[in-house]
Write a protein that holds these residues in place. Structure first.
Motif, PDB file in Angstrom:
ATOM      1  N   PRO A  82       0.803  -1.235   0.000  1.00  0.00           N
ATOM      2  CA  PRO A  82       0.000   0.000   0.000  1.00  0.00           C
ATOM      3  C   PRO A  82       0.829   1.275   0.000  1.00  0.00           C
ATOM      4  N   LEU A  83       2.109   1.169   0.350  1.00  0.00           N
ATOM      5  CA  LEU A  83       2.971   2.358   0.377  1.00  0.00           C
ATOM      6  C   LEU A  83       3.698   2.574  -0.941  1.00  0.00           C
ATOM      7  N   TRP A  84       3.351   1.802  -1.990  1.00  0.00           N
ATOM      8  CA  TRP A  84       4.117   1.886  -3.234  1.00  0.00           C
ATOM      9  C   TRP A  84       4.101   3.273  -3.875  1.00  0.00           C
ATOM     10  N   PRO A  85       3.054   4.112  -3.715  1.00  0.00           N
ATOM     11  CA  PRO A  85       3.170   5.466  -4.284  1.00  0.00           C
ATOM     12  C   PRO A  85       4.296   6.286  -3.656  1.00  0.00           C
ATOM     13  N   LEU A  86       4.665   5.957  -2.409  1.00  0.00           N
ATOM     14  CA  LEU A  86       5.701   6.711  -1.706  1.00  0.00           C
ATOM     15  C   LEU A  86       7.063   6.024  -1.749  1.00  0.00           C
ATOM     16  N   LEU A  87       7.055   4.683  -1.798  1.00  0.00           N
ATOM     17  CA  LEU A  87       8.300   3.931  -1.640  1.00  0.00           C
ATOM     18  C   LEU A  87       8.501   2.980  -2.813  1.00  0.00           C
ATOM     19  N   ASN A  88       9.720   2.937  -3.330  1.00  0.00           N
ATOM     20  CA  ASN A  88      10.023   1.941  -4.350  1.00  0.00           C
ATOM     21  C   ASN A  88      10.302   0.593  -3.678  1.00  0.00           C
ATOM     22  N   LEU A  89      10.550  -0.425  -4.491  1.00  0.00           N
ATOM     23  CA  LEU A  89      10.698  -1.771  -3.942  1.00  0.00           C
ATOM     24  C   LEU A  89      11.899  -1.868  -3.010  1.00  0.00           C
ATOM     25  N   ARG A  90      13.016  -1.239  -3.357  1.00  0.00           N
ATOM     26  CA  ARG A  90      14.190  -1.325  -2.490  1.00  0.00           C
ATOM     27  C   ARG A  90      13.911  -0.741  -1.109  1.00  0.00           C
ATOM     28  N   SER A  91      13.212   0.374  -1.057  1.00  0.00           N
ATOM     29  CA  SER A  91      12.893   0.983   0.238  1.00  0.00           C
ATOM     30  C   SER A  91      12.004   0.072   1.068  1.00  0.00           C
ATOM     31  N   ARG A  92      11.038  -0.549   0.393  1.00  0.00           N
ATOM     32  CA  ARG A  92      10.164  -1.477   1.127  1.00  0.00           C
ATOM     33  C   ARG A  92      10.937  -2.692   1.615  1.00  0.00           C
ATOM     34  N   LEU A  93      11.932  -3.125   0.822  1.00  0.00           N
ATOM     35  CA  LEU A  93      12.765  -4.248   1.264  1.00  0.00           C
ATOM     36  C   LEU A  93      13.627  -3.850   2.462  1.00  0.00           C
ATOM     37  N   LEU A  94      14.145  -2.625   2.471  1.00  0.00           N
ATOM     38  CA  LEU A  94      14.935  -2.158   3.608  1.00  0.00           C
ATOM     39  C   LEU A  94      14.091  -2.095   4.875  1.00  0.00           C
ATOM     40  N   ILE A  95      12.869  -1.617   4.741  1.00  0.00           N
ATOM     41  CA  ILE A  95      11.970  -1.578   5.901  1.00  0.00           C
ATOM     42  C   ILE A  95      11.655  -2.997   6.358  1.00  0.00           C
ATOM     43  N   SER A  96      11.491  -3.903   5.410  1.00  0.00           N
ATOM     44  CA  SER A  96      11.254  -5.311   5.758  1.00  0.00           C
ATOM     45  C   SER A  96      12.428  -5.893   6.523  1.00  0.00           C
ATOM     46  N   VAL A  97      13.653  -5.555   6.092  1.00  0.00           N
ATOM     47  CA  VAL A  97      14.842  -6.017   6.815  1.00  0.00           C
ATOM     48  C   VAL A  97      14.788  -5.568   8.265  1.00  0.00           C
ATOM     49  N   ALA A  98      14.519  -4.279   8.478  1.00  0.00           N
ATOM     50  CA  ALA A  98      14.512  -3.737   9.840  1.00  0.00           C
ATOM     51  C   ALA A  98      13.432  -4.380  10.696  1.00  0.00           C
ATOM     52  N   LEU A  99      12.226  -4.496  10.139  1.00  0.00           N
ATOM     53  CA  LEU A  99      11.104  -5.020  10.930  1.00  0.00           C
ATOM     54  C   LEU A  99      11.215  -6.532  11.137  1.00  0.00           C
ATOM     55  N   LEU A 100      11.494  -7.270  10.064  1.00  0.00           N
ATOM     56  CA  LEU A 100      11.513  -8.729  10.164  1.00  0.00           C
ATOM     57  C   LEU A 100      12.662  -9.220  11.018  1.00  0.00           C
ATOM     58  N   ASN A 101      13.858  -8.667  10.823  1.00  0.00           N
ATOM     59  CA  ASN A 101      14.987  -9.146  11.618  1.00  0.00           C
ATOM     60  C   ASN A 101      14.855  -8.763  13.080  1.00  0.00           C
ATOM     61  N   SER A 102      14.210  -7.638  13.369  1.00  0.00           N
ATOM     62  CA  SER A 102      13.923  -7.311  14.772  1.00  0.00           C
ATOM     63  C   SER A 102      12.981  -8.353  15.359  1.00  0.00           C
ATOM     64  N   LEU A 103      11.949  -8.711  14.592  1.00  0.00           N
ATOM     65  CA  LEU A 103      11.005  -9.728  15.053  1.00  0.00           C
ATOM     66  C   LEU A 103      11.677 -11.084  15.181  1.00  0.00           C
ATOM     67  N   PHE A 104      12.441 -11.476  14.172  1.00  0.00           N
ATOM     68  CA  PHE A 104      13.113 -12.778  14.215  1.00  0.00           C
ATOM     69  C   PHE A 104      14.077 -12.871  15.394  1.00  0.00           C
ATOM     70  N   SER A 105      14.790 -11.783  15.684  1.00  0.00           N
ATOM     71  CA  SER A 105      15.760 -11.804  16.785  1.00  0.00           C
ATOM     72  C   SER A 105      15.064 -11.970  18.125  1.00  0.00           C
ATOM     73  N   VAL A 106      13.970 -11.263  18.324  1.00  0.00           N
ATOM     74  CA  VAL A 106      13.226 -11.386  19.582  1.00  0.00           C
ATOM     75  C   VAL A 106      12.671 -12.800  19.729  1.00  0.00           C
ATOM     76  N   LEU A 107      12.081 -13.330  18.666  1.00  0.00           N
ATOM     77  CA  LEU A 107      11.521 -14.678  18.732  1.00  0.00           C
ATOM     78  C   LEU A 107      12.626 -15.719  18.904  1.00  0.00           C
ATOM     79  N   ALA A 108      13.801 -15.480  18.319  1.00  0.00           N
ATOM     80  CA  ALA A 108      14.919 -16.410  18.505  1.00  0.00           C
ATOM     81  C   ALA A 108      15.379 -16.419  19.950  1.00  0.00           C
TER      82      ALA A 108
END
Length: 471
Positions: A82-108
């Motif tokens: 839904p944020l594609w008008p503001l963010l290109n794919l690379r930016s969304r991937l960078l945000i995914s890195v930050a959010l997912l790895n934070s989640l994965f680290s806590v769950l680990a």
């Protein structure tokens, strides 16, 4: 995340000879803000994972990186669509890195604590081990665009399921881990060891052939299940480079990059590994592109990298020596028999010296030997920090047994009354923080452990996000 953004902003990036593909999509003002805040998470090997998630496996050397983590990043990017008008794919991937790895680290960390409670049977050591994971020397790789956090979560969760006797669930999680990192194949040993334990502990029957065949079938299924992701990935590489008709168009800037850097693409000539009797693209890449092999890294110029890996090697060596000298007969019998002379069962040790730790010790030692002899040794810290709980259990055991201050802190209630704490000491709920608050009164062992964990935690953030030698 805040520290890496700060360090990335105030320290100029080093011009490293690292993979750096051109950006083909236009960047808006919001994209530039995201790059400024999270760009430090995309350096070194992280750029490979982001490139694969965005473009697929265009270059031959991309096949050194397994698809599990890029697929997770794509899922995260799709959730941000839904944020594609503001963010290109690379930016969304960078945000995914930050959010997912934070989640994965806590769950680990949660999975590691759960596993520690099951194996160590000592809540204190299990808790300290989980806290140390949160201060891991490999911390920057658990936060940046690397697969370590996801691999740690899947591996520790699979180990916990196996300890509960849920072999099917464990095998599934181990198989997913193999799709994230190649060293997941080593986890076959946990399933085989568990099956052998079950076979030897089962009562003898008149016809031992049936349980033996059952054991062989279980071992075969374990090898097949954990090897399948690796085999499918190798087959995919074979279809891309060795079979005609699999060529797909490559954007001109990426084709030019391949020509400038000497990268092989699917449009190039057939690579030599295609004619191998067993055509494994992964083995070829590790050999040709990364020069991975037995003792190949043993050069005088690599001494600084060996020094970087030394603390982790000492940690595993110390754990092995402590355990083997405490339980020599247990180690001789491969953990299958507790005592050489015993008519009555002994009360098993709790904590790190418990008998159930044996298989984890073998696993950690095997990984350390392979990493030290065959791999680029500077990756040993993140290699072990995301693969084995032993590197957190052993220092937790040392803190629990050799730090007098920690024992005094454990005796204080969670909400101490005024005057209950020791003079001049602060007693927070987190016992590790209690040691940091009272650093001057800690033992030498405690200072070495926490000094190592905290210094690597900080140095990793400082160096990695600026393309300095911390890979």
């Amino acid at each position: 995340l805040v520290l890496q953004a700060l360090f990335n902003a105030i320290i100029p990036d080093h011009h490293a000879e690292a993979f750096s593909p051109p950006r083909l999509t236009p960047s808006g003002s919001v994209d530039q803000i995201v790059e400024g805040l999270l760009g430090g998470l995309s350096h070194w090997d992280a750029e490979h994972f982001l490139f694969i998630a965005e473009r697929g496996y265009l270059y031959e050397h991309n096949f050194a990186f397994f698809p599990g983590f890029p697929l997770a990043l794509l899922v995260g990017a799709e959730l941000l669509r839904p944020l594609w008008p503001l963010l290109n794919l690379r930016s969304r991937l960078l945000i995914s890195v930050a959010l997912l790895n934070s989640l994965f680290s806590v769950l680990a960390a949660v999975a590691l604590h759960d596993l520690g409670c099951l194996v160590l049977r000592c809540p204190c050591q299990a808790f300290y081990g989980a806290l140390l994971f949160c201060l891991s020397p490999a911390n920057v790789f658990l936060a940046a665009g690397y697969s370590e956090a996801l691999f740690a979560l899947l591996t520790f969760s699979a180990m916990g399921q196996l300890e509960r006797g849920r072999s099917w669930t464990s095998g599934f999680l181990f198989a997913l881990a193999t799709g994230v990192r190649s060293n997941g194949l080593v986890n076959i040993g946990f399933l085989v060891y568990s099956q052998c334990q079950g076979f030897l502990s089962s009562p003898m029957v008149l016809n031992p052939l049936r349980p033996l065949l059952k054991l062989m079938g279980s071992v075969f299924l374990s090898v097949f299940a954990l090897g399948l992701p690796f085999a499918l990935f190798q087959y995919y590489g074979y279809t891309q480079f060795c079979l005609s008709g699999s060529v797909r168009p490559i954007p001109e800037p990426l084709r030019q990059l391949a020509m400038d850097k000497g990268y092989r693409t699917v449009e190039g000539n057939e690579p030599p590994w295609c004619s191998w009797e067993l055509p494994l693209i992964y083995s070829y890449i590790q050999d040709i592109y990364w020069n991975v092999g037995f003792l190949r890294y043993y050069e005088l110029k690599q001494v600084p990298n060996f020094l970087l890996a030394t603390p982790m090697a000492i940690l595993v060596a110390g754990a092995t020596w402590t355990y083997v000298t405490t339980h020599p007969w247990l180690c001789v019998t491969l953990g299958m028999q507790r005592s050489k002379h015993s008519k009555t069962p002994e009360k098993p040790d709790r904590g790190f010296l418990g008998p159930r730790v044996f298989v984890y010790l073998v696993h950690a030692t095997a990984l350390a030997l392979f990493g030290g002899l065959c791999m680029h040794v500077q990756v040993l810290t993140r290699f072990l920090g995301s693969s084995t709980p032993l590197v957190y259990w052993f220092p937790a055991y040392l803190l629990h047994n050799q730090e007098p201050l920690l024992r005094s802190l454990e005796t204080v209630p969670w909400k101490p009354r005024v005057g209950d704490s020791l003079p001049g000491q602060m007693v927070p709920r987190n016992s590790i923080m209690g040691l940091l608050y009272n650093w001057k009164t800690c033992s030498l062992v405690t200072r070495c452990i926490l000094g190592y964990f905290l210094s690597y935690w900080l140095l990793g953030l400082l160096l990695h996000c600026n393309f300095l030698p911390w890979t």
